[in-house]
Write a protein that holds these residues in place. Structure first.
Motif, short mmCIF file in Angstrom:
data_model
loop_
_atom_site.label_atom_id
_atom_site.label_comp_id
_atom_site.label_asym_id
_atom_site.label_seq_id
_atom_site.Cartn_x
_atom_site.Cartn_y
_atom_site.Cartn_z
N ARG A 165 0.83 -1.19 0.00
CA ARG A 165 0.00 0.00 0.00
C ARG A 165 0.87 1.26 0.00
N LEU B 138 2.46 1.65 -3.42
CA LEU B 138 1.46 2.10 -4.38
C LEU B 138 1.14 3.58 -4.19
N THR B 139 1.00 4.00 -2.93
CA THR B 139 0.74 5.41 -2.65
C THR B 139 1.89 6.28 -3.14
N THR B 140 3.13 5.86 -2.88
CA THR B 140 4.29 6.61 -3.34
C THR B 140 4.31 6.68 -4.86
N LEU B 141 4.03 5.58 -5.53
CA LEU B 141 4.01 5.55 -6.98
C LEU B 141 2.94 6.48 -7.54
N LEU B 142 1.72 6.42 -6.97
CA LEU B 142 0.65 7.28 -7.44
C LEU B 142 0.96 8.76 -7.22
N LEU B 143 1.52 9.09 -6.07
CA LEU B 143 1.90 10.49 -5.83
C LEU B 143 2.99 10.94 -6.81
N VAL C 144 3.47 9.76 -9.90
CA VAL C 144 2.81 9.93 -11.21
C VAL C 144 2.01 11.22 -11.24
N PHE C 145 1.30 11.52 -10.16
CA PHE C 145 0.51 12.75 -10.08
C PHE C 145 1.42 13.97 -10.18
N THR D 181 2.69 14.37 -13.72
CA THR D 181 1.64 14.88 -14.59
C THR D 181 1.45 16.37 -14.40
#
Length: 196
Positions: free
Chosen positions: A35, A38-43, A45-46, A49
């Motif tokens: 988790r 995944l949170t680090t990866l999503l942040l 990517v955000f 972007t």
């Protein structure tokens, strides 16, 4: 020589015996680690972007400013701002500059192509703006095209284009020779409109 203590490995399905793991050390649950990753990866990517979109926005803004400064430079080279080569070929600009007063009500309707053009470095009128909707847009003109001929009139400058368009009859088809930004030549059919 120092002797190391060999610790036996626990049997599968059995709890490890005392002394196999130091007390007080807790390892996070594998689900929590996933988790967190995944949170680090999503942040990440955000954030990437947001930075990319900010760069695109700044690039677009910079291109607009550079384009506008080139237009202003071309207008300065032609003379007073708003006159000469920097004037739009839209006949509304010509009719907005009456010499003595307002145009007489019986004056014939002026034609418009619905484009804004400046002098090109080579002979021709460089299209810097296309009015949507408008006759130029309907004919297929886009920003960056260079108009070389309007009907049978050769266009060497934006002033030549403005004169040719003002002499055209509204509603009558006219062949327009264009050099596209890619270097290709094309003949388009334009129907000059009426200024209301």
């Amino acid at each position: 020589m120092e002797q190391t203590a060999l610790r036996p490995k626990p049997m599968p399905g059995r709890e490890p015996g005392p002394g196999t793991a130091p007390d007080g050390v807790r390892r996070p649950h594998p689900g929590r680690r996933r988790r967190r990753r995944l949170t680090t990866l999503l942040l990440g990517v955000f954030a990437a972007t947001v930075l990319l979109l900010a760069g695109v926005g700044l690039g677009t803004l910079g291109a607009t400013v550079i384009g506008m400064s080139r237009l202003a430079e071309l207008q300065r080279q032609a003379g007073a701002p708003g006159q000469g080569a920097g004037t739009p070929t839209d006949s509304r600009a010509a009719s907005a500059r009456p010499s003595a007063g307002a145009l007489p009500p019986s004056a014939p309707a002026a034609a418009t192509l619905g484009v804004e053009a400046v002098d090109d470095e080579k002979p021709g009128a460089l299209v810097v703006g296309v009015h949507v909707p408008g006759p130029g847009y309907a004919a297929g003109l886009v920003r960056g095209d260079v108009l070389l001929a309007f009907g049978k009139t050769r266009v060497d400058s934006a002033a030549d284009l403005a004169d040719a368009v003002s002499r055209a009859r509204p509603g009558k088809e006219v062949k327009v020779t264009v050099r596209h930004e890619s270097g290709g030549y094309q003949q388009l059919t334009a129907v000059p409109g009426v200024v209301t």
